[in-house]
Design a protein around this motif. Structure first.
Motif, PDB file in Angstrom:
ATOM      1  N   GLU A 155       0.861  -1.374  -0.145  1.00  0.00           N
ATOM      2  CA  GLU A 155       0.088   0.168  -0.010  1.00  0.00           C
ATOM      3  C   GLU A 155       0.709   1.578  -0.162  1.00  0.00           C
ATOM      4  O   GLU A 155       0.584   2.107  -0.745  1.00  0.00           O
ATOM      5  CB  GLU A 155      -0.837  -0.265   1.294  1.00  0.00           C
ATOM      6  CG  GLU A 155      -1.925   1.094   1.272  1.00  0.00           C
ATOM      7  CD  GLU A 155      -2.643   1.031   2.762  1.00  0.00           C
ATOM      8  OE1 GLU A 155      -2.497   2.029   3.360  1.00  0.00           O
ATOM      9  OE2 GLU A 155      -3.440   0.073   2.750  1.00  0.00           O
ATOM     10  N   ASN A 164       1.070   3.886  -3.213  1.00  0.00           N
ATOM     11  CA  ASN A 164       0.591   5.202  -2.948  1.00  0.00           C
ATOM     12  C   ASN A 164       1.705   6.352  -3.273  1.00  0.00           C
ATOM     13  O   ASN A 164       1.660   7.238  -3.903  1.00  0.00           O
ATOM     14  CB  ASN A 164       0.332   5.436  -1.541  1.00  0.00           C
ATOM     15  CG  ASN A 164      -1.069   5.045  -1.125  1.00  0.00           C
ATOM     16  OD1 ASN A 164      -2.102   5.329  -2.233  1.00  0.00           O
ATOM     17  ND2 ASN A 164      -1.354   4.478  -0.166  1.00  0.00           N
ATOM     18  N   SER A 165       3.125   5.660  -2.992  1.00  0.00           N
ATOM     19  CA  SER A 165       4.302   6.698  -3.663  1.00  0.00           C
ATOM     20  C   SER A 165       4.485   6.703  -5.070  1.00  0.00           C
ATOM     21  O   SER A 165       4.696   7.735  -5.743  1.00  0.00           O
ATOM     22  CB  SER A 165       5.582   6.261  -2.866  1.00  0.00           C
ATOM     23  OG  SER A 165       5.891   5.010  -3.234  1.00  0.00           O
ATOM     24  N   LYS A 190       1.459   9.155  -6.342  1.00  0.00           N
ATOM     25  CA  LYS A 190       1.954  10.223  -6.288  1.00  0.00           C
ATOM     26  C   LYS A 190       2.844  10.898  -6.857  1.00  0.00           C
ATOM     27  O   LYS A 190       2.801  11.857  -7.758  1.00  0.00           O
ATOM     28  CB  LYS A 190       2.445  10.529  -4.749  1.00  0.00           C
ATOM     29  CG  LYS A 190       2.613  12.029  -4.519  1.00  0.00           C
ATOM     30  CD  LYS A 190       3.157  12.278  -2.776  1.00  0.00           C
ATOM     31  CE  LYS A 190       3.028  13.695  -2.345  1.00  0.00           C
ATOM     32  NZ  LYS A 190       1.738  14.174  -2.149  1.00  0.00           N
ATOM     33  N   GLU A 197      -4.975  12.841  -8.757  1.00  0.00           N
ATOM     34  CA  GLU A 197      -3.993  12.059  -8.108  1.00  0.00           C
ATOM     35  C   GLU A 197      -4.976  10.970  -7.405  1.00  0.00           C
ATOM     36  O   GLU A 197      -6.005  11.190  -6.734  1.00  0.00           O
ATOM     37  CB  GLU A 197      -3.340  12.795  -6.931  1.00  0.00           C
ATOM     38  CG  GLU A 197      -2.318  11.860  -6.252  1.00  0.00           C
ATOM     39  CD  GLU A 197      -1.393  12.657  -5.293  1.00  0.00           C
ATOM     40  OE1 GLU A 197      -1.257  12.256  -4.230  1.00  0.00           O
ATOM     41  OE2 GLU A 197      -1.183  13.811  -5.451  1.00  0.00           O
ATOM     42  N   TYR A 198      -4.334   9.885  -7.319  1.00  0.00           N
ATOM     43  CA  TYR A 198      -5.214   8.688  -6.544  1.00  0.00           C
ATOM     44  C   TYR A 198      -4.460   7.954  -5.390  1.00  0.00           C
ATOM     45  O   TYR A 198      -3.195   8.265  -5.448  1.00  0.00           O
ATOM     46  CB  TYR A 198      -5.149   7.116  -7.671  1.00  0.00           C
ATOM     47  CG  TYR A 198      -6.283   7.520  -8.719  1.00  0.00           C
ATOM     48  CD1 TYR A 198      -7.565   7.019  -8.625  1.00  0.00           C
ATOM     49  CD2 TYR A 198      -5.631   8.376  -9.896  1.00  0.00           C
ATOM     50  CE1 TYR A 198      -8.349   7.270  -9.923  1.00  0.00           C
ATOM     51  CE2 TYR A 198      -6.685   8.423 -10.986  1.00  0.00           C
ATOM     52  CZ  TYR A 198      -7.751   8.015 -10.774  1.00  0.00           C
ATOM     53  OH  TYR A 198      -8.968   7.950 -11.949  1.00  0.00           O
ATOM     54  N   THR A 199      -4.940   7.545  -4.569  1.00  0.00           N
ATOM     55  CA  THR A 199      -4.545   6.794  -3.337  1.00  0.00           C
ATOM     56  C   THR A 199      -5.259   5.478  -3.084  1.00  0.00           C
ATOM     57  O   THR A 199      -6.350   5.479  -3.505  1.00  0.00           O
ATOM     58  CB  THR A 199      -4.566   7.741  -1.977  1.00  0.00           C
ATOM     59  OG1 THR A 199      -6.110   7.857  -1.666  1.00  0.00           O
ATOM     60  CG2 THR A 199      -3.771   9.098  -2.039  1.00  0.00           C
ATOM     61  N   LYS A 208      -6.025   2.189  -0.287  1.00  0.00           N
ATOM     62  CA  LYS A 208      -6.022   1.991   1.188  1.00  0.00           C
ATOM     63  C   LYS A 208      -6.676   0.602   1.234  1.00  0.00           C
ATOM     64  O   LYS A 208      -7.864   0.556   0.770  1.00  0.00           O
ATOM     65  CB  LYS A 208      -7.033   2.899   1.926  1.00  0.00           C
ATOM     66  CG  LYS A 208      -7.317   2.663   3.404  1.00  0.00           C
ATOM     67  CD  LYS A 208      -5.963   2.985   4.228  1.00  0.00           C
ATOM     68  CE  LYS A 208      -6.112   2.790   5.713  1.00  0.00           C
ATOM     69  NZ  LYS A 208      -5.270   1.946   6.281  1.00  0.00           N
TER      70      LYS A 208
END
Length: 137
Positions: A30, A34-35, A38, A50-52, A54
């Motif tokens: 995860e 995420n990095s 970004k 931008e997406y994240t 979880k």
């Protein structure tokens, strides 16, 4: 003398996953994803996307799309229940649109969108698949 590899080369995300405690694999994946998201976010003068991701212990993967446009932030959550879905994800890029996408598991529908980076999108698809597989345990 010529050296020939005996195995297929591993992606960075596969190598990274093997380096950590299996109990922490989902958190490591995860964080890495995420990095990657970004670093490859879509940004221009007028807007950004931008997406994240979880992962939660209930077998769900929440993907959040953050779109900044005209000083307004819009967030959309998309929850995927991972049980019963494939973990090999497809991706594609369009040089003309300068974008790349990862597709939903088992569907021909765009899920994640990043700036044009064919190598990054392949790594992202591989990593998302590994995260799905990890959550299915």
């Amino acid at each position: 003398m010529e050296l020939k590899p005996t195995e297929q080369p591993q992606s960075f995300v596969e190598q990274m996953k093997q380096s950590y405690d299996p109990a922490m694999a989902d958190l490591v994946l995860e964080s890495y994803l995420n990095s990657l998201l970004k670093a490859n976010a879509i940004k221009n003068q007028q807007s950004s996307i931008e997406y994240t991701v979880k992962a939660n212990r209930e077998g769900e993967l929440v993907v959040t799309r953050h779109q900044q446009q005209d000083k307004k932030l819009v967030r959309n959550n998309n929850t995927l229940t991972v049980y019963g879905v494939g973990h090999v994800l497809e991706s594609e890029c369009s040089r003309m649109e300068q974008r790349c996408w990862v597709f939903y598991p088992d569907r021909d529908e765009r899920w994640l969108e990043i700036d044009y980076s064919p190598k990054a999108v392949k790594e992202l698809a591989k990593g998302m698949g590994l995260l799905i597989k990890e959550l299915q345990r």
